[in-house]
Design a protein around this motif. Structure first.
Motif, PDB file in Angstrom:
ATOM      1  N   GLY A   9       0.712  -1.172   0.138  1.00 27.06           N
ATOM      2  CA  GLY A   9       0.228  -0.113  -0.157  1.00 27.06           C
ATOM      3  C   GLY A   9       0.796   1.386  -0.011  1.00 27.06           C
ATOM      4  O   GLY A   9       0.235   2.493  -0.068  1.00 27.06           O
ATOM      5  N   THR A  10       2.122   1.399   0.170  1.00 30.53           N
ATOM      6  CA  THR A  10       3.060   2.350   0.121  1.00 30.53           C
ATOM      7  C   THR A  10       3.258   2.617  -1.167  1.00 30.53           C
ATOM      8  O   THR A  10       3.751   1.737  -2.180  1.00 30.53           O
ATOM      9  CB  THR A  10       4.271   2.156   1.120  1.00 30.53           C
ATOM     10  N   SER A  11       3.300   3.941  -1.792  1.00 35.38           N
ATOM     11  CA  SER A  11       3.320   4.422  -3.032  1.00 35.38           C
ATOM     12  C   SER A  11       4.953   4.032  -3.410  1.00 35.38           C
ATOM     13  O   SER A  11       5.911   3.750  -2.725  1.00 35.38           O
ATOM     14  CB  SER A  11       3.527   5.755  -3.157  1.00 35.38           C
ATOM     15  N   GLN A  12       5.098   3.335  -4.781  1.00 35.01           N
ATOM     16  CA  GLN A  12       6.310   2.896  -5.278  1.00 35.01           C
ATOM     17  C   GLN A  12       7.404   3.713  -4.967  1.00 35.01           C
ATOM     18  O   GLN A  12       8.528   3.221  -4.476  1.00 35.01           O
ATOM     19  CB  GLN A  12       6.064   2.514  -6.465  1.00 35.01           C
ATOM     20  N   GLU A  13       7.245   5.187  -5.063  1.00 34.12           N
ATOM     21  CA  GLU A  13       8.455   6.008  -4.875  1.00 34.12           C
ATOM     22  C   GLU A  13       8.839   6.201  -3.509  1.00 34.12           C
ATOM     23  O   GLU A  13       9.885   6.778  -3.238  1.00 34.12           O
ATOM     24  CB  GLU A  13       7.884   7.491  -5.447  1.00 34.12           C
ATOM     25  N   LEU A  14       8.018   5.618  -2.594  1.00 32.15           N
ATOM     26  CA  LEU A  14       8.435   5.948  -1.268  1.00 32.15           C
ATOM     27  C   LEU A  14       8.886   4.733  -0.383  1.00 32.15           C
ATOM     28  O   LEU A  14       9.091   4.739   0.643  1.00 32.15           O
ATOM     29  CB  LEU A  14       6.879   6.632  -0.269  1.00 32.15           C
ATOM     30  N   ARG A  15       8.925   3.556  -0.981  1.00 33.23           N
ATOM     31  CA  ARG A  15       9.213   2.459  -0.319  1.00 33.23           C
ATOM     32  C   ARG A  15      10.846   2.530   0.100  1.00 33.23           C
ATOM     33  O   ARG A  15      10.884   1.676   0.921  1.00 33.23           O
ATOM     34  CB  ARG A  15       9.057   1.364  -1.303  1.00 33.23           C
ATOM     35  N   SER A  16      11.714   3.271  -0.290  1.00 34.50           N
ATOM     36  CA  SER A  16      13.098   3.357   0.090  1.00 34.50           C
ATOM     37  C   SER A  16      13.185   4.442   1.197  1.00 34.50           C
ATOM     38  O   SER A  16      14.309   4.617   1.492  1.00 34.50           O
ATOM     39  CB  SER A  16      14.132   3.644  -1.103  1.00 34.50           C
ATOM     40  N   LEU A  17      12.082   5.062   1.534  1.00 36.51           N
ATOM     41  CA  LEU A  17      12.196   6.312   2.551  1.00 36.51           C
ATOM     42  C   LEU A  17      12.344   5.821   3.943  1.00 36.51           C
ATOM     43  O   LEU A  17      11.509   4.876   4.344  1.00 36.51           O
ATOM     44  CB  LEU A  17      10.871   7.066   2.496  1.00 36.51           C
ATOM     45  N   ASP A  18      13.337   6.192   4.492  1.00 43.63           N
ATOM     46  CA  ASP A  18      13.449   6.030   5.986  1.00 43.63           C
ATOM     47  C   ASP A  18      12.920   6.983   6.662  1.00 43.63           C
ATOM     48  O   ASP A  18      13.116   8.040   6.793  1.00 43.63           O
ATOM     49  CB  ASP A  18      15.101   6.003   6.258  1.00 43.63           C
ATOM     50  N   LEU A  19      11.616   6.525   7.113  1.00 49.50           N
ATOM     51  CA  LEU A  19      10.731   7.447   7.655  1.00 49.50           C
ATOM     52  C   LEU A  19      11.326   8.080   9.132  1.00 49.50           C
ATOM     53  O   LEU A  19      10.905   9.258   9.483  1.00 49.50           O
ATOM     54  CB  LEU A  19       9.293   7.025   8.132  1.00 49.50           C
ATOM     55  N   GLY A  20      12.090   7.262   9.721  1.00 46.32           N
ATOM     56  CA  GLY A  20      12.710   7.893  10.842  1.00 46.32           C
ATOM     57  C   GLY A  20      11.972   7.736  12.237  1.00 46.32           C
ATOM     58  O   GLY A  20      12.594   8.063  13.182  1.00 46.32           O
ATOM     59  N   LEU A  21      10.734   7.134  12.077  1.00 47.01           N
ATOM     60  CA  LEU A  21       9.871   7.087  13.225  1.00 47.01           C
ATOM     61  C   LEU A  21       9.737   5.566  13.797  1.00 47.01           C
ATOM     62  O   LEU A  21       9.935   4.573  12.631  1.00 47.01           O
ATOM     63  CB  LEU A  21       8.427   7.665  13.008  1.00 47.01           C
ATOM     64  N   ASN A  22       9.858   5.190  14.987  1.00 46.49           N
ATOM     65  CA  ASN A  22       9.706   3.866  15.421  1.00 46.49           C
ATOM     66  C   ASN A  22       8.442   4.112  16.472  1.00 46.49           C
ATOM     67  O   ASN A  22       8.115   4.745  17.227  1.00 46.49           O
ATOM     68  CB  ASN A  22      11.037   3.432  16.439  1.00 46.49           C
ATOM     69  N   VAL A  23       7.969   2.652  16.653  1.00 49.24           N
ATOM     70  CA  VAL A  23       7.048   2.648  17.620  1.00 49.24           C
ATOM     71  C   VAL A  23       7.242   1.255  18.577  1.00 49.24           C
ATOM     72  O   VAL A  23       8.046   0.347  18.218  1.00 49.24           O
ATOM     73  CB  VAL A  23       5.618   2.484  17.008  1.00 49.24           C
TER      74      VAL A  23
END
Length: 771
Positions: A507-521
């Motif tokens: 469900g994550t857009s293809q262009e964002l799948r390498s994004l290190d969002l930086g957030l943890n839970v």
């Protein structure tokens, strides 16, 4: 982001800033979580700004400044978590370039970190417009999967999951092998179905799992089987679903790949599926779908193709022969040269010479005599230790069969314990260590069965693993112990950190799948109920603003450049600091975004050509924001901009800070009359609101002209527009009012100018007009 888009939100931030300033400080840290959750964000200005004059083909001022620390200029906050039966914590540092609001929703119920029979899944997604791409993921908070160890002495199942990522939705053991001294090798995936999203080759030693050769066994290279040499843990073979066989002799540091090399006489294909491997003290035997069975007696350094073939149709006497579809290979515990194979459609075969020749052990499995009844899909097979004539065979959709006479007669066993035969697709059969005659079978989707008499009678194991899903069962390290490689379950342990970028789904857009969002839970132990929900709000600043003022009135600063990091707007394509850009026709959104440059890491630059020789200028750079835009689209971002301070006490900003305003004096020596390369036009591009006072967006100067020079203006097609004679020259400049010979304003676009000079050859340049 920062200040909200409405008066109430703006008032909230102003109150917070007022409270900070009341302490007497002029700087402050990251936006507190409470303020971030209320859609507020503190804005910062770069500590320093460095403007410098540049010459060349396009003279102007290059303003540079250090990029801001993302940990300081972003914020995130957990919201809507009141009333939950567990504690959730968000940590890290937000790294996306747009505001995000993430909503997490429980798809089931259970206890965080518990070994329960079903998964405990939270789905999460970014709310709002998908203009900036969609983020989506899933976390599994159950601890019911991975590797489960049955300890006979304690009567308990324990986990063997140390080192496995907690963030995987599910851990799927697709292949499992055991070496000496308790060393394990496994091929894993994390997808649903389990054949999806392969995650490579893993080794368990010293109490934890580590990944081997990720460059070889990466995404798309699904492992199907593994076998370890009895001579050394460093020698093992790995089979894959499409890329053939890999053999190593140095513990996985390097591999030799076998595909068409197995049988050069067969035309090469693109798909080499290894369906089964067995490594004995005398031979390495490999089954390749569609190609046959291959044997190596040289520790995998060379292979010989066997003549193993099976009848294509047993109802036709003396009919054609075909390549066997081998699903499992097992050696006799007492004789390394004796092997049995489970065959799809052809039940069971046996070899007594290390895999070179094979004998049909079908026996009476087709005693019914009707056409087609001979089809028996062998899935797994085993020889009972200490009873070489006793073989156990798992037949897909039919059940567990046993022969005590080497395959002459077969009997269905454990039929009263099994579900409908159609549900039985895969089995794993092992001899129980230290218990002669004891065997165990794990039936995928059903559970663990035990026998103490060589498989003649069976009982369901009184204590089952948390999940009844598994393809692989191995003997354990002590008497009666077993190791299950399951699939479909989670391995989460309470308070373990989950990086959200490791939980992305399709469900994550293809262009964002390498994004290190930086957030943890992180989740603490506690009950979860279906529908439980919480959110994370994460904000960052919208972009950069460059300001300029005259020496005479430094506080009267004009916004000369605006770069929206999400939606940069300009009417040219390319960088405005050179002459290679293209003008966008009928564009009315010129904010000079094309004058910003980001090629140097951690540094931002802005080119300004709207300056004049002999004048002094003040420059300042700020960040800006619209408020929290997580739920809006670019078309909705029309709120009043809020800026960080340009100088101490800047009334145009609600935030404290020293700003960075700096002064630059422009004093360039006169150009030599024959140096045509320093002739230039300014302002260029010509745009509304910019340029000579009273003639903004209309007047352009061609400067550094020698005496007697004239200027002709053309369209790019070569049509005459205007001729400006030497009588119009003043102080080395000729001015053009962006009009034609009839005095009418020219259309927006690109125009050429030609400077004709008595002292030298003509000089050509280009002027861009943006209306």
């Amino acid at each position: 982001m920062i200040l909200g888009c409405d008066g109430m939100r703006r008032g909230l931030v102003l109150a917070v800033v007022a409270a900070v300033m009341a302490t007497g400080t002029t700087t402050f840290g990251q936006t507190p979580a409470a303020m971030c959750g209320a859609d507020s964000l503190y804005l910062y200005s770069p500590a320093t700004v460095n403007p410098r004059l540049i010459g060349g083909d396009r003279p102007g001022v290059m303003v540079s400044w250090p990029d801001l620390d993302p940990l300081q200029v972003t914020c995130f906050a957990l919201t809507d978590s009141a009333g939950l039966g567990f504690t959730v914590t968000a940590t890290g540092g937000f790294r996306d370039r747009v505001d995000r609001q993430l909503v997490f929703t429980a798809a089931g119920s259970g206890e965080v970190g518990a070994a329960q029979s079903s998964n405990l899944v939270f789905d999460w997604i970014s709310e709002g417009s998908s203009t900036y791409g969609r983020l989506a993921g899933v976390v599994n908070l159950a601890n019911n999967g991975g590797f489960r160890y049955w300890n006979e002495a304690s009567g308990l199942w324990t986990t063997v999951n140390d080192g496995l990522p907690f963030s995987w939705r599910q851990v799927n053991c697709m292949a499992l092998a055991r070496g000496a001294d308790g060393v394990l090798l496994a091929g894993l995936s994390r997808g649903s179905p389990p054949q999806g999203d392969p995650t490579g080759l893993w080794r368990h030693a010293g109490g934890a799992w580590t990944r081997l050769a990720p460059d070889v066994f990466g995404v798309g290279n699904l492992i199907t089987d593994i076998a370890v040499s009895p001579a050394s843990n460093d020698r093992f073979a790995v089979g894959t679903a499409t890329r053939g066989l890999y053999v190593t002799s140095d513990g996985g540091a390097t591999f030799t790949q076998w595909r068409s090399e197995l049988d050069p006489s067969v035309p090469a294909t693109t798909n080499y599926k290894i369906s089964a491997i067995e490594w004995t003290s005398t031979s390495l035997v490999v089954a390749v779908t569609g190609l046959g069975v291959f044997v190596s007696t040289t520790e995998g350094s060379s292979f010989v193709a066997t003549d193993f073939r099976v009848p294509i149709d047993r109802d036709v006497a003396g009919g054609a022969q075909g390549v066997p579809d081998v699903r499992d290979l097992v050696a006799d515990p007492a004789d390394p040269d004796r092997l049995v194979a489970a065959l799809w459609q052809h039940a069971c075969y046996e070899s007594t010479d290390g895999g070179f020749t094979w004998i049909d052990r079908y026996g009476d499995l087709n005693a019914g005599g009707e056409a087609g009844t001979w089809v028996r899909n062998g899935a797994r097979v085993a020889i009972v230790a200490g009873s070489p004539s006793t073989i156990l065979l798992g037949l897909a959709q039919q059940g567990l069969y046993r022969t005590a006479d080497g395959g002459a007669t077969w009997t269905l066993v454990a039929g009263d314990l099994q579900p409908a035969a159609v549900q039985l697709q895969d089995f794993s059969i092992v001899n129980v260590p230290g218990r002669p005659g004891a065997v165990a079978v794990f039936e995928d989707g059903h559970g663990l069965l035990r026998s103490e008499d060589g498989g003649a009678t069976w009982v369901m194991a009184p204590v089952q693993a948390a999940l009844n899903l598994g393809f692989h069962l191995l003997p354990g390290w002590a008497t009666g112990d077993l190791l299950l490689g399951s699939w479909g379950g989670g391995v989460y342990v309470e308070d373990a950190v989950l990086p959200l970028n490791e939980t992305y789904t399709g469900g994550t857009s293809q262009e964002l799948r390498s994004l290190d969002l930086g957030l943890n839970v992180t989740f603490s132990r506690g009950p979860v109920f279906r529908g439980d929900m919480f959110r994370i709000k994460a904000q960052t600043f919208q972009g950069w603003a460059v300001w300029r003022s005259s020496e005479a009135d430094p506080d009267d600063m004009t916004l000369v450049g605006l770069y929206d990091r999400v939606n940069p707007e300009d009417c040219i394509v390319g960088f405005c600091g050179d002459r290679s850009y293209q003008v966008i026709p009928r564009c009315f959104a010129a904010k000079r975004a094309a004058c910003f440059e980001f090629s140097t890491p951690d540094t931002v630059r802005f080119f300004d050509d709207e300056i004049y020789n002999g004048f002094g200028y003040n420059y300042a750079v700020t960040s800006f924001d619209y408020g929290n835009t997580a739920l809006t689209s670019p078309a909705d971002n029309r709120a009043t901009l809020v800026f960080s301070p340009r100088w101490v006490g800047d009334l145009g900003s609600p935030f404290p800070g020293s700003g960075n305003r700096v002064f630059l004096q422009v004093n360039e020596p006169p150009a030599h009359p024959i140096q045509g390369d320093v002739i230039y036009a300014f302002p260029n591009p010509v745009r509304r609101g910019v340029g000579f006072p009273g003639r903004e967006g209309e007047r352009v100067a061609i400067t550094n002209l020698p005496e007697g020079a004239s200027v002709r203006i053309f369209t790019v097609a070569g049509d005459d527009v205007r001729e400006l004679g030497p009588e119009l020259q003043s102080g080395g400049q000729i001015y053009w009012g962006t009009d034609n010979g009839d005095g009418q304003p020219v259309a927006p676009g690109v125009y050429l100018y030609k400077v004709e000079m008595p002292q030298r050859e003509a000089y050509w340049g280009r002027i861009v007009v943006i209306r």
